[in-house]
Design a protein around this motif. Structure first.
Motif, PDB file in Angstrom:
ATOM      1  N   MET A   4     -32.234 -33.166  63.872  1.00 29.35           N
ATOM      2  CA  MET A   4     -31.765 -33.796  62.640  1.00 29.35           C
ATOM      3  C   MET A   4     -30.248 -33.891  62.652  1.00 29.35           C
ATOM      4  SD  MET A   4     -33.975 -32.209  59.509  1.00 29.35           S
ATOM      5  CE  MET A   4     -33.589 -30.509  59.810  1.00 29.35           C
ATOM      6  N   VAL A   5     -29.738 -35.014  62.168  1.00 31.11           N
ATOM      7  CA  VAL A   5     -28.299 -35.171  61.950  1.00 31.11           C
ATOM      8  C   VAL A   5     -28.124 -35.778  60.565  1.00 31.11           C
ATOM      9  CG1 VAL A   5     -26.166 -36.271  62.718  1.00 31.11           C
ATOM     10  CG2 VAL A   5     -27.857 -35.535  64.416  1.00 31.11           C
ATOM     11  N   LEU A   6     -27.546 -35.014  59.669  1.00 31.66           N
ATOM     12  CA  LEU A   6     -27.287 -35.479  58.312  1.00 31.66           C
ATOM     13  C   LEU A   6     -25.996 -36.283  58.319  1.00 31.66           C
ATOM     14  CD1 LEU A   6     -28.548 -35.202  55.488  1.00 31.66           C
ATOM     15  CD2 LEU A   6     -26.986 -33.294  55.106  1.00 31.66           C
ATOM     16  N   LYS A   7     -26.032 -37.467  57.727  1.00 34.13           N
ATOM     17  CA  LYS A   7     -24.849 -38.329  57.672  1.00 34.13           C
ATOM     18  C   LYS A   7     -24.546 -38.679  56.219  1.00 34.13           C
ATOM     19  CE  LYS A   7     -25.394 -39.976  62.314  1.00 34.13           C
ATOM     20  NZ  LYS A   7     -25.274 -41.078  63.221  1.00 34.13           N
ATOM     21  N   TYR A   8     -23.434 -39.372  56.013  1.00 29.93           N
ATOM     22  CA  TYR A   8     -22.979 -39.653  54.646  1.00 29.93           C
ATOM     23  C   TYR A   8     -23.938 -40.550  53.857  1.00 29.93           C
ATOM     24  CZ  TYR A   8     -21.560 -44.415  55.764  1.00 29.93           C
ATOM     25  OH  TYR A   8     -21.559 -45.736  56.113  1.00 29.93           O
ATOM     26  N   ASN A   9     -24.759 -41.351  54.556  1.00 32.81           N
ATOM     27  CA  ASN A   9     -25.649 -42.268  53.848  1.00 32.81           C
ATOM     28  C   ASN A   9     -27.123 -42.081  54.189  1.00 32.81           C
ATOM     29  OD1 ASN A   9     -25.374 -43.237  56.467  1.00 32.81           O
ATOM     30  ND2 ASN A   9     -25.372 -45.383  55.853  1.00 32.81           N
ATOM     31  N   GLY A  10     -27.454 -40.980  54.860  1.00 32.31           N
ATOM     32  CA  GLY A  10     -28.849 -40.749  55.191  1.00 32.31           C
ATOM     33  C   GLY A  10     -29.010 -39.665  56.237  1.00 32.31           C
ATOM     34  N   ILE A  11     -30.116 -39.760  56.959  1.00 34.19           N
ATOM     35  CA  ILE A  11     -30.413 -38.753  57.967  1.00 34.19           C
ATOM     36  C   ILE A  11     -30.976 -39.422  59.215  1.00 34.19           C
ATOM     37  CG2 ILE A  11     -32.752 -38.270  57.104  1.00 34.19           C
ATOM     38  CD1 ILE A  11     -32.110 -35.265  57.791  1.00 34.19           C
ATOM     39  N   GLU A  12     -30.551 -38.936  60.362  1.00 32.04           N
ATOM     40  CA  GLU A  12     -31.048 -39.425  61.641  1.00 32.04           C
ATOM     41  C   GLU A  12     -31.970 -38.360  62.214  1.00 32.04           C
ATOM     42  OE1 GLU A  12     -28.521 -41.701  64.612  1.00 32.04           O
ATOM     43  OE2 GLU A  12     -28.696 -39.705  65.530  1.00 32.04           O
ATOM     44  N   LEU A  13     -33.163 -38.780  62.580  1.00 36.28           N
ATOM     45  CA  LEU A  13     -34.157 -37.870  63.130  1.00 36.28           C
ATOM     46  C   LEU A  13     -34.524 -38.287  64.537  1.00 36.28           C
ATOM     47  CD1 LEU A  13     -36.541 -37.640  60.044  1.00 36.28           C
ATOM     48  CD2 LEU A  13     -34.671 -36.097  60.651  1.00 36.28           C
ATOM     49  N   ASN A  14     -34.738 -37.334  65.379  1.00 33.29           N
ATOM     50  CA  ASN A  14     -35.204 -37.581  66.741  1.00 33.29           C
ATOM     51  C   ASN A  14     -36.722 -37.385  66.718  1.00 33.29           C
ATOM     52  OD1 ASN A  14     -34.905 -38.195  69.444  1.00 33.29           O
ATOM     53  ND2 ASN A  14     -34.539 -36.084  70.039  1.00 33.29           N
ATOM     54  N   ILE A  15     -37.452 -38.493  66.506  1.00 30.24           N
ATOM     55  CA  ILE A  15     -38.903 -38.437  66.325  1.00 30.24           C
ATOM     56  C   ILE A  15     -39.571 -39.572  67.093  1.00 30.24           C
ATOM     57  CG2 ILE A  15     -38.815 -37.349  64.038  1.00 30.24           C
ATOM     58  CD1 ILE A  15     -39.174 -40.128  62.791  1.00 30.24           C
ATOM     59  N   SER A  16     -40.890 -39.515  67.186  1.00 27.18           N
ATOM     60  CA  SER A  16     -41.638 -40.627  67.773  1.00 27.18           C
ATOM     61  C   SER A  16     -41.830 -41.708  66.715  1.00 27.18           C
ATOM     62  CB  SER A  16     -42.997 -40.150  68.298  1.00 27.18           C
ATOM     63  OG  SER A  16     -43.849 -39.820  67.224  1.00 27.18           O
ATOM     64  N   VAL A  17     -42.083 -42.910  67.162  1.00 26.45           N
ATOM     65  CA  VAL A  17     -42.268 -44.042  66.237  1.00 26.45           C
ATOM     66  C   VAL A  17     -43.425 -43.779  65.277  1.00 26.45           C
ATOM     67  CG1 VAL A  17     -42.907 -46.483  66.109  1.00 26.45           C
ATOM     68  CG2 VAL A  17     -41.240 -45.725  67.805  1.00 26.45           C
ATOM     69  N   GLN A  18     -44.484 -43.160  65.761  1.00 30.39           N
ATOM     70  CA  GLN A  18     -45.659 -42.924  64.918  1.00 30.39           C
ATOM     71  C   GLN A  18     -45.417 -41.865  63.842  1.00 30.39           C
ATOM     72  OE1 GLN A  18     -48.262 -44.967  64.955  1.00 30.39           O
ATOM     73  NE2 GLN A  18     -47.070 -46.064  66.479  1.00 30.39           N
ATOM     74  N   GLN A  19     -44.320 -41.128  63.917  1.00 25.35           N
ATOM     75  CA  GLN A  19     -43.987 -40.159  62.875  1.00 25.35           C
ATOM     76  C   GLN A  19     -43.239 -40.795  61.713  1.00 25.35           C
ATOM     77  OE1 GLN A  19     -42.122 -37.244  65.658  1.00 25.35           O
ATOM     78  NE2 GLN A  19     -43.234 -35.751  64.418  1.00 25.35           N
ATOM     79  N   ILE A  20     -42.777 -42.028  61.869  1.00 22.75           N
ATOM     80  CA  ILE A  20     -41.998 -42.682  60.811  1.00 22.75           C
ATOM     81  C   ILE A  20     -42.777 -42.749  59.492  1.00 22.75           C
ATOM     82  CG2 ILE A  20     -40.892 -44.839  60.079  1.00 22.75           C
ATOM     83  CD1 ILE A  20     -40.085 -45.241  63.044  1.00 22.75           C
ATOM     84  N   PRO A  21     -44.029 -43.249  59.474  1.00 19.46           N
ATOM     85  CA  PRO A  21     -44.750 -43.300  58.194  1.00 19.46           C
ATOM     86  C   PRO A  21     -44.955 -41.924  57.558  1.00 19.46           C
ATOM     87  CG  PRO A  21     -45.855 -44.648  59.837  1.00 19.46           C
ATOM     88  CD  PRO A  21     -44.804 -43.875  60.554  1.00 19.46           C
ATOM     89  N   VAL A  22     -45.109 -40.900  58.375  1.00 22.10           N
ATOM     90  CA  VAL A  22     -45.297 -39.538  57.854  1.00 22.10           C
ATOM     91  C   VAL A  22     -44.019 -39.071  57.165  1.00 22.10           C
ATOM     92  CG1 VAL A  22     -45.820 -37.153  58.501  1.00 22.10           C
ATOM     93  CG2 VAL A  22     -46.987 -39.033  59.665  1.00 22.10           C
ATOM     94  N   VAL A  23     -42.872 -39.347  57.779  1.00 24.39           N
ATOM     95  CA  VAL A  23     -41.589 -38.966  57.186  1.00 24.39           C
ATOM     96  C   VAL A  23     -41.351 -39.754  55.904  1.00 24.39           C
ATOM     97  CG1 VAL A  23     -39.080 -38.957  57.521  1.00 24.39           C
ATOM     98  CG2 VAL A  23     -40.586 -38.248  59.387  1.00 24.39           C
TER      99      VAL A  23
END
Length: 94
Positions: free
Chosen positions: A53-72
Motif C-alpha cells: 500500500m502507498v497512501l497518497k494525497y488523493n487516494g491509495i495505490e495498491l499492489n494487487i491482482s486485477v481480479q481483486q479490484i471489485p473486492v477492494v
C-alpha cells in the motif's frame, strides 16, 4: 496538479495472480483521518499487506491482482469511501 496522466489499460479478463500497481482516487482525502481509516480498513480485511500500500494525497495505490479490484471497491464502498477513479499508472518498463 497534473493535467496529463498516462495510464495502462486494465484487462478484466486477466485471471492471473500477478500483482499490479492499481490506484484508487478517493474523495475526502483532505480530511485528516481519511487516510488512516482507509489503511485500517484495508489492513483489517487482510486483502493487502502493509508493504503493498502507498497512501497518497488523493487516494491509495495498491499492489494487487486485477481480479481483486471489485473486492477492494466493495470493501471501501461499504465503509462509505467515495471512489472516483481506478487506474493502472503507466510504467514504461512494463
Amino acid at each position: 496538479m497534473n493535467k496529463i496522466l498516462l495510464i495502462n489499460k486494465l484487462d478484466p479478463q486477466d485471471y492471473s495472480n500477478k500483482k499490479q500497481r492499481i490506484f484508487f482516487v478517493i474523495g475526502g482525502m483532505n480530511i485528516p483521518d481519511t487516510g488512516s481509516r482507509i489503511v485500517d480498513t484495508i489492513l483489517q480485511s487482510k486483502l493487502v499487506e502493509a508493504e503493498d500500500m502507498v497512501l497518497k494525497y488523493n487516494g491509495i495505490e495498491l499492489n494487487i491482482s486485477v481480479q481483486q479490484i471489485p473486492v477492494v471497491v466493495k470493501l471501501l464502498s461499504n465503509k462509505n469511501f467515495s471512489i472516483y477513479e481506478i487506474y493502472k499508472p503507466y510504467m514504461p518498463e512494463e
